[in-house]
Design a protein around this motif. Structure first.
Motif, PDB file in Angstrom:
ATOM      1  N   ARG A   1       0.836  -1.194   0.000  1.00 55.11           N
ATOM      2  CA  ARG A   1       0.000   0.000   0.000  1.00 55.11           C
ATOM      3  C   ARG A   1       0.875   1.250   0.000  1.00 55.11           C
ATOM      4  O   ARG A   1       1.984   1.252   0.543  1.00 55.11           O
TER       5      ARG A   1
ATOM      6  N   PRO B   1       0.967   5.372   1.196  1.00 54.40           N
ATOM      7  CA  PRO B   1       0.328   6.153   2.267  1.00 54.40           C
ATOM      8  C   PRO B   1      -1.023   6.676   1.808  1.00 54.40           C
ATOM      9  O   PRO B   1      -1.170   7.146   0.665  1.00 54.40           O
ATOM     10  N   ARG B   2      -2.010   6.554   2.665  1.00 57.72           N
ATOM     11  CA  ARG B   2      -3.355   7.020   2.307  1.00 57.72           C
ATOM     12  C   ARG B   2      -3.359   8.511   1.983  1.00 57.72           C
ATOM     13  O   ARG B   2      -3.973   8.967   1.024  1.00 57.72           O
ATOM     14  N   TYR B   3      -2.676   9.289   2.786  1.00 64.04           N
ATOM     15  CA  TYR B   3      -2.628  10.743   2.579  1.00 64.04           C
ATOM     16  C   TYR B   3      -1.165  11.160   2.479  1.00 64.04           C
ATOM     17  O   TYR B   3      -0.448  11.180   3.478  1.00 64.04           O
ATOM     18  N   GLY B   4      -0.730  11.458   1.264  1.00 68.43           N
ATOM     19  CA  GLY B   4       0.662  11.776   1.019  1.00 68.43           C
ATOM     20  C   GLY B   4       0.933  13.271   1.035  1.00 68.43           C
ATOM     21  O   GLY B   4       0.092  14.081   1.466  1.00 68.43           O
TER      22      GLY B   4
ATOM     23  N   GLN C   1      -1.512  16.541   2.115  1.00 68.96           N
ATOM     24  CA  GLN C   1      -1.148  17.358   3.269  1.00 68.96           C
ATOM     25  C   GLN C   1      -0.961  18.818   2.869  1.00 68.96           C
ATOM     26  O   GLN C   1      -1.358  19.729   3.612  1.00 68.96           O
TER      27      GLN C   1
END
Length: 403
Positions: A16, A18-21, A25
């Motif tokens: 996987r 990162p869900r929020y890269g 951000q």
């Protein structure tokens, strides 16, 4: 070729990103710096997401909501669902796509799924009961047969696209076939805003009626044109279901990566099927029609031999590290839908409708699907070695569990 020594356990970690890269951000930081986390009109973050979903679905309008459930509620208001006739739906979906019929002042009417599939069967709609709308989920990302559904219903169709971001049926995007389409942006969906939802439609009437459900009077004053709705300009209907700008900003970034993630999932799944075929595993997949593209949110595999104990098979897969997800509960047997007193306390209007508690055994294809379906999580990043190991292990588990 069949592996000489099939794996008995998946030892590789689930691949996987990162869900929020960094891009997600940065989008949030920009909003914090601007001091605009809430939007009572249609500011830049909200407008960007809505425009992006209209482009994704090739529709004229897109409208953001605080959740996918809220978008379904808005859609059912938009198409005119009412208490004198129900909303036809399948029980093989998340509970929100059932209870939202009550939220909208109507009630659910259950129809069966297709034989060997997971989507609503067009042939069962006419006999399900009197309907003011049909709510069809593109279940686990498999596009429903929208041409057949639109041909037989005679009432507005709302597409629940919460499993099917980016999917197409017969070369046309899901979310554009019905009177409205609805997408969820909760954390585990292919496009996430943390929470959120989007309604898509080509109808100005559906758009404006849905807008009145929970958007701010500032936006209503700017956009309502229907004389019948203009009296709601100063109040709306007060549900306050508009989307926070943070969710919109994150989802806009995520949507730009959707095509690459879908392509990776497609490649990974093809590799898995090759391995399972090499093992002659008793597995098939629901039909994806010609010219169609599936979405990726839980991937259904249909076991072609009788499964004597679905719970034991799921447990064996989990113990072996096969990345399976549990099916939804059998909502037809849930206390809320079986106990009239409980339901009437939650939704008093139901006393005056044609609602009856459902018979859990009245939908035979649905019950077969519950016994014979495995839901697999497929990575959305390149994962050749992992998928090969999953295929080997799953084939081994099936050999031991199905006799």
């Amino acid at each position: 070729m069949r592996s000489a020594n099939p794996a008995r356990h998946v030892s590789l970690p689930f691949p996987r990103a990162p869900r929020y890269g960094p891009e997600d951000q940065a989008a949030v930081r920009d909003l914090l710096h601007a001091g605009r986390l809430s939007d009572t009109s249609r500011g830049p973050a909200i407008a960007a997401l809505e425009d992006a979903f209209a482009d994704l679905t090739n529709t004229v309008y897109a409208l953001s909501f605080a959740s996918g459930t809220a978008s379904l509620h808005g859609a059912l208001r938009g198409v005119g669902a009412h208490p004198d006739a129900g909303v036809v739906t399948s029980p093989l979906t998340w509970i929100s796509a059932i209870l939202v019929a009550f939220h909208a002042g109507s009630f659910p009417v259950f129809a069966d799924v297709e034989p060997g599939g997971v989507n609503l069967n067009p042939a069962t709609i006419a006999t399900a009961g009197q309907a003011s709308a049909v709510l069809v989920t593109h279940t686990f990302g498999i596009p429903a047969r929208m041409d057949a559904l639109t041909a037989v219903t005679g009432v507005p169709i709302v597409e629940d696209c919460s499993h099917a971001h980016g999917a197409r049926y017969a070369s046309r995007p899901v979310g554009s076939w019905g009177a409205a389409g609805c997408f969820s942006l909760m954390e585990r969906k292919p496009v996430s805003g943390g929470e959120g939802g989007v309604l898509t439609t080509n109808s100005r009437t559906v758009y404006e009626r849905a807008l009145t459900l929970g958007h701010h009077p500032h936006r209503l004053a700017a956009e309502l044109t229907d004389p019948a709705l203009r009296p709601l300009t100063s109040t709306g209907l007060g549900y306050k279901t508009r989307m926070p700008t943070v969710a919109a900003a994150i989802a806009s970034v995520q949507l730009r990566r959707l095509a690459d993630r879908m392509a990776a999932s497609e490649t990974n799944f093809a590799r898995l099927l090759d391995v399972l075929h090499a093992h002659a595993a008793p597995i098939t997949t629901p039909l994806v029609a010609a010219g169609s593209t599936r979405g990726w949110y839980g991937t259904p595999l249909i076991i072609t031999e009788p499964v004597p104990n679905p719970a034991a098979l799921f447990a064996a897969c989990t113990a072996a590290g096969v990345p399976v997800r549990p099916l939804y509960e059998d909502w037809l047997s849930s206390p809320l839908l079986q106990d009239p007193a409980l339901l009437h306390e939650a939704f008093p209007h139901v006393r005056h409708t044609g609602w009856r508690p459902p018979d859990p055994h009245a939908l035979p294809n649905y019950q077969v699907a519950r016994r014979q379906t495995l839901l697999l999580k497929v990575p959305d990043v390149p994962a050749a070695d992992y998928m090969h190991q999953v295929g080997d292990t799953l084939a081994t588990v099936l050999t031991q569990a199905i006799r």
